[in-house]
Motif scaffolding. Structure first.
Motif, short mmCIF file in Angstrom:
data_model
loop_
_atom_site.label_atom_id
_atom_site.label_comp_id
_atom_site.label_asym_id
_atom_site.label_seq_id
_atom_site.Cartn_x
_atom_site.Cartn_y
_atom_site.Cartn_z
N VAL A 15 36.00 37.93 37.43
CA VAL A 15 35.88 39.14 37.86
C VAL A 15 34.47 39.57 37.45
CG1 VAL A 15 36.52 41.64 37.55
CG2 VAL A 15 38.23 39.85 37.86
N ILE A 16 33.87 39.22 36.15
CA ILE A 16 32.59 39.63 35.85
C ILE A 16 31.61 38.98 36.52
CG2 ILE A 16 30.84 39.55 33.86
CD1 ILE A 16 33.10 41.63 33.66
N ASP A 17 31.64 37.75 36.99
CA ASP A 17 30.88 36.99 38.02
C ASP A 17 30.77 37.72 39.31
OD1 ASP A 17 30.04 35.16 35.77
OD2 ASP A 17 31.35 33.75 36.69
N TRP A 18 31.82 38.22 39.79
CA TRP A 18 31.99 38.59 41.31
C TRP A 18 31.38 40.02 40.97
CZ3 TRP A 18 32.92 37.32 45.91
CH2 TRP A 18 33.30 36.02 46.21
N LEU A 19 31.45 40.76 40.07
CA LEU A 19 30.88 42.10 39.63
C LEU A 19 29.19 42.09 39.71
CD1 LEU A 19 33.38 43.99 37.49
CD2 LEU A 19 32.79 44.42 39.70
N LYS A 20 28.59 40.85 39.43
CA LYS A 20 27.45 40.81 39.55
C LYS A 20 26.97 40.74 40.94
CE LYS A 20 27.11 38.13 35.12
NZ LYS A 20 26.97 36.59 34.82
N GLU A 21 27.69 40.49 42.01
CA GLU A 21 27.36 40.34 43.52
C GLU A 21 27.95 41.29 44.17
OE1 GLU A 21 25.25 37.70 44.32
OE2 GLU A 21 25.08 36.93 41.91
N ALA A 22 28.74 41.99 43.72
CA ALA A 22 29.63 43.00 44.73
C ALA A 22 30.12 44.12 44.07
CB ALA A 22 30.74 42.00 45.18
N SER A 23 30.59 45.43 44.55
CA SER A 23 30.88 46.62 44.10
C SER A 23 32.11 46.36 43.50
CB SER A 23 30.91 47.51 45.33
OG SER A 23 32.07 47.39 46.18
N ILE A 24 32.44 47.33 42.50
CA ILE A 24 34.04 47.19 42.23
C ILE A 24 35.10 47.38 43.18
CG2 ILE A 24 35.58 48.75 40.74
CD1 ILE A 24 33.22 49.78 39.28
N SER A 25 34.79 48.17 44.37
CA SER A 25 35.79 48.12 45.62
C SER A 25 35.96 46.84 46.09
CB SER A 25 35.30 49.14 46.35
OG SER A 25 35.14 50.64 46.02
N ALA A 26 34.86 46.16 46.43
CA ALA A 26 34.86 44.99 46.98
C ALA A 26 35.70 44.00 46.22
CB ALA A 26 33.52 44.43 47.23
N VAL A 27 35.34 43.87 44.92
CA VAL A 27 36.05 43.01 43.81
C VAL A 27 37.35 43.27 43.72
CG1 VAL A 27 36.20 42.06 41.45
CG2 VAL A 27 34.02 42.66 42.68
N SER A 28 37.94 44.75 43.68
CA SER A 28 39.05 45.13 43.87
C SER A 28 40.00 44.42 45.08
CB SER A 28 39.46 46.63 43.89
OG SER A 28 40.64 47.16 43.88
N ARG A 29 39.47 44.53 46.11
CA ARG A 29 39.87 44.17 47.40
C ARG A 29 40.22 42.66 47.52
NH1 ARG A 29 36.48 47.58 49.73
NH2 ARG A 29 35.28 45.99 50.51
N PHE A 30 39.07 41.86 46.91
CA PHE A 30 39.16 40.29 46.98
C PHE A 30 40.18 39.89 45.82
CE2 PHE A 30 37.41 36.45 45.55
CZ PHE A 30 37.41 35.60 46.66
N MET A 31 40.17 40.58 44.88
CA MET A 31 40.92 40.01 43.61
C MET A 31 42.34 40.53 43.64
SD MET A 31 38.86 37.90 42.25
CE MET A 31 39.76 37.55 40.49
N GLY A 32 42.61 41.67 44.46
CA GLY A 32 43.81 42.34 44.41
C GLY A 32 44.11 43.01 43.15
N LEU A 33 43.17 43.65 42.19
CA LEU A 33 43.26 44.23 41.26
C LEU A 33 42.88 45.66 41.38
CD1 LEU A 33 41.22 41.69 38.83
CD2 LEU A 33 43.84 42.08 39.25
N SER A 34 43.49 46.58 40.65
CA SER A 34 43.09 48.13 40.76
C SER A 34 41.70 48.30 40.12
CB SER A 34 44.20 48.74 40.00
OG SER A 34 44.13 48.63 38.63
N TRP A 35 41.33 49.41 40.65
CA TRP A 35 39.83 50.00 39.90
C TRP A 35 40.25 49.99 38.31
CZ3 TRP A 35 37.59 53.22 36.87
CH2 TRP A 35 36.24 53.40 37.02
N ASN A 36 41.13 50.32 38.04
CA ASN A 36 41.38 50.56 36.42
C ASN A 36 41.48 49.46 35.69
OD1 ASN A 36 41.53 53.45 36.46
ND2 ASN A 36 43.61 53.45 36.85
N ALA A 37 42.10 48.30 36.37
CA ALA A 37 42.17 46.94 35.97
C ALA A 37 40.70 46.40 35.65
CB ALA A 37 43.05 46.00 36.86
#
Length: 111
Positions: A15-37
């Motif tokens: 998740v941290i690696d993905w956040l270096k490349e994309a927004s929280i919203s994009a990582v949330s959609r891609f990983m299926g995790l909530s914004w809070n997670a």
């Protein structure tokens, strides 16, 4: 599982690696995790990073401000210009914020 987390260390690192490349919203959609997670994962990563950080001995400090999504929500970023590391992120762009939270935390010798 990481202490205080419902996720494995490997998933949190991904998740941290993905956040270096994309927004929280994009990582949330891609990983299926909530914004809070994702926010919890980020908070734990920052806490680990701060615990590992060595003593600050900066001689050249940069100050920059940036806005989010073309709105008027700003943060102030203080960075070590030689090491290329972030020293402090202030919640707004006011001089008082940087002084009261970061500068004042330094010893007289460091100032």
């Amino acid at each position: 599982m990481k202490p205080g987390s419902e996720f494995t260390a490997m998933l949190e690192a991904l998740v941290i690696d993905w956040l270096k490349e994309a927004s929280i919203s994009a990582v949330s959609r891609f990983m299926g995790l909530s914004w809070n997670a994702i926010d919890g994962i980020m908070q734990r990563a920052v806490k680990r990073g701060l615990a590992r950080r060595k003593e600050i001995s900066s001689t050249r400090i940069g100050v920059d401000e940036t806005a989010f999504k073309k709105r008027h929500d700003y943060v102030t970023v203080l960075s070590d210009q030689d090491a290329g590391t972030v020293l402090h992120v202030g919640s707004d762009r006011k001089k008082a914020n940087a002084q009261s939270t970061w500068y004042e935390s330094l010893t007289k010798e460091k100032r």
